[in-house]
Scaffold this active site. Sequence first.
Site, PDB file in Angstrom:
ATOM      1  N   LYS A  85      71.340  64.666 -15.355  1.00 23.00           N
ATOM      2  CA  LYS A  85      72.636  65.272 -15.724  1.00 23.00           C
ATOM      3  C   LYS A  85      72.422  66.572 -16.512  1.00 23.00           C
ATOM      4  CE  LYS A  85      75.344  60.993 -15.565  1.00 23.00           C
ATOM      5  NZ  LYS A  85      74.455  59.846 -15.553  1.00 23.00           N
ATOM      6  N   ARG A  95      81.584  47.054  -9.658  1.00 21.19           N
ATOM      7  CA  ARG A  95      81.597  45.691 -10.188  1.00 21.19           C
ATOM      8  C   ARG A  95      82.029  44.727  -9.090  1.00 21.19           C
ATOM      9  NH1 ARG A  95      78.810  47.639 -13.191  1.00 21.19           N
ATOM     10  NH2 ARG A  95      79.063  48.088 -15.396  1.00 21.19           N
ATOM     11  N   LYS A 107      67.102  54.809  -9.167  1.00 18.82           N
ATOM     12  CA  LYS A 107      67.548  55.921 -10.006  1.00 18.82           C
ATOM     13  C   LYS A 107      66.789  55.899 -11.327  1.00 18.82           C
ATOM     14  CE  LYS A 107      71.857  56.060 -12.047  1.00 18.82           C
ATOM     15  NZ  LYS A 107      71.780  56.520 -13.433  1.00 18.82           N
ATOM     16  N   THR A 122      82.389  58.304 -16.117  1.00 18.98           N
ATOM     17  CA  THR A 122      83.395  57.232 -15.986  1.00 18.98           C
ATOM     18  C   THR A 122      83.735  56.567 -17.326  1.00 18.98           C
ATOM     19  OG1 THR A 122      81.572  55.906 -15.159  1.00 18.98           O
ATOM     20  CG2 THR A 122      83.201  56.604 -13.551  1.00 18.98           C
ATOM     21  N   THR A 151      68.237  78.685 -17.231  1.00 20.60           N
ATOM     22  CA  THR A 151      67.413  77.540 -17.674  1.00 20.60           C
ATOM     23  C   THR A 151      67.515  76.398 -16.669  1.00 20.60           C
ATOM     24  OG1 THR A 151      67.754  78.177 -19.958  1.00 20.60           O
ATOM     25  CG2 THR A 151      67.068  75.905 -19.584  1.00 20.60           C
ATOM     26  N   ARG A 176      73.981  46.748 -13.918  1.00 19.13           N
ATOM     27  CA  ARG A 176      74.006  45.460 -14.626  1.00 19.13           C
ATOM     28  C   ARG A 176      74.358  44.252 -13.761  1.00 19.13           C
ATOM     29  NH1 ARG A 176      76.883  48.241 -19.636  1.00 19.13           N
ATOM     30  NH2 ARG A 176      77.319  49.692 -17.947  1.00 19.13           N
ATOM     31  N   ASP A 226      73.062  73.450 -18.972  1.00 19.03           N
ATOM     32  CA  ASP A 226      72.495  74.472 -19.862  1.00 19.03           C
ATOM     33  C   ASP A 226      72.878  75.828 -19.291  1.00 19.03           C
ATOM     34  OD1 ASP A 226      70.844  75.893 -21.724  1.00 19.03           O
ATOM     35  OD2 ASP A 226      69.537  74.144 -21.837  1.00 19.03           O
ATOM     36  N   ASP A 234      68.307  61.129 -12.429  1.00 17.50           N
ATOM     37  CA  ASP A 234      69.646  61.311 -13.002  1.00 17.50           C
ATOM     38  C   ASP A 234      69.535  61.935 -14.389  1.00 17.50           C
ATOM     39  OD1 ASP A 234      72.347  61.167 -13.367  1.00 17.50           O
ATOM     40  OD2 ASP A 234      72.397  59.016 -13.767  1.00 17.50           O
TER      41      ASP A 234
HETATM   42  O1  C5P Z   1      76.348  49.231 -13.075  1.00 15.58           O
HETATM   43  P1  C5P Z   1      76.059  49.788 -14.427  1.00 15.58           P
HETATM   44  O2  C5P Z   1      77.304  50.077 -15.251  1.00 15.58           O
HETATM   45  O3  C5P Z   1      75.020  49.046 -15.207  1.00 15.58           O
HETATM   46  O4  C5P Z   1      75.427  51.225 -14.111  1.00 15.58           O
HETATM   47  C1  C5P Z   1      75.006  52.044 -15.159  1.00 15.58           C
HETATM   48  C2  C5P Z   1      74.376  53.251 -14.539  1.00 15.58           C
HETATM   49  O5  C5P Z   1      75.390  54.052 -13.930  1.00 15.58           O
HETATM   50  C3  C5P Z   1      73.696  54.113 -15.567  1.00 15.58           C
HETATM   51  O6  C5P Z   1      72.422  54.477 -15.056  1.00 15.58           O
HETATM   52  C4  C5P Z   1      74.579  55.320 -15.700  1.00 15.58           C
HETATM   53  O7  C5P Z   1      73.863  56.491 -15.982  1.00 15.58           O
HETATM   54  C5  C5P Z   1      75.203  55.385 -14.326  1.00 15.58           C
HETATM   55  N1  C5P Z   1      76.461  56.090 -14.345  1.00 15.58           N
HETATM   56  C6  C5P Z   1      76.548  57.299 -13.697  1.00 15.58           C
HETATM   57  N2  C5P Z   1      77.701  58.018 -13.752  1.00 15.58           N
HETATM   58  C7  C5P Z   1      78.760  57.549 -14.375  1.00 15.58           C
HETATM   59  C8  C5P Z   1      78.702  56.305 -14.980  1.00 15.58           C
HETATM   60  C9  C5P Z   1      77.511  55.573 -14.954  1.00 15.58           C
HETATM   61  O8  C5P Z   1      75.590  57.734 -13.096  1.00 15.58           O
HETATM   62  N3  C5P Z   1      79.867  58.259 -14.344  1.00 15.58           N
END
Ligand code: C5P
Length: 252
Positions: free
Chosen positions: A66, A185, A36, A120, A73, A217, A69, A64
């Site tokens: 996100k 996690r 990603k 999240t 666009t 992470r 707009d 990604d």
């Molecule tokens: O596992 P970790 O918390 O490190 O993952 C972070 C990644 O998850 C980031 O790239 C963040 O953009 C993505 N993410 C997401 N949607 C969310 C929360 C986190 O795509 N709702």
Amino acid sequence: MQKTAKDYIVFPLDFSSVKEAEDYVRILDGKVGVFKIGLELFIDQGPFVVERIRKLSRAGIFLDLKLHDISATVQRAMERVAALGVDLITVHCSSSRNMLEKAVLGAKGKTRVLGVTLLTDNDADAVEAQGFKTEFVKDLRLLILQRAKMAHEAGCAGVVCSGKEVKEVKEKFGKAFLAVTPGIRPSWSVPENDDQKRITTPGQAIAMGSDLIVIGRPLRDADNPAKAALKVIQEIEDALAARFEYCNKCKN
Ligand code: C5P
């Protein structure tokens, strides 16, 4: 090609340098299904980073960005995304259904569009501060499902939602509607002061029916990221086997 356990894993290349991102692609190539590319790397490197990652791995590429707009666009931006040939792209569901429809139109069937339901790290307080009705503040699930419905009706390929909502998303919008789950996690890796709020383990997310789990992470910060990925693969295999066994029992 048959989907294997590793294909469920999305590794976010959340790095500020392309060198670091490429190092991790080399380490995790063959152990994850999708890389990603997020805002940090894309803003720093531009569209060329897609080609650089593609040269190093045959894994899928998820952009990604996100997007959010006015509809026209977003449609034009999507046409550029489709030209890059990435597999997945995200747009926010917090705008209009028209914006989502135009996003799908712009992607021309070349890139699958995922709607981001609710980030999240947004909790009830954040939703209340945005002016949502009490019904949604009290039960974020309702807001997430309403947005998933809009994404489904607009022709999106699926949504990004936490593991807690996957089961309901699948039940309501069908198996083919993708549920992509961040906030993963493993039990052996919960970082201190974690910013992710609605978390699940890889096994729980897969058991609920997730099609893709975004896990950053816990792999990136592991002493041995390749070994950690193999551990996640094993957990996914176990969850898939249990899911399969459960489905077979239901048939009998
Ligand atoms: O596992 P970790 O918390 O490190 O993952 C972070 C990644 O998850 C980031 O790239 C963040 O953009 C993505 N993410 C997401 N949607 C969310 C929360 C986190 O795509 N709702």
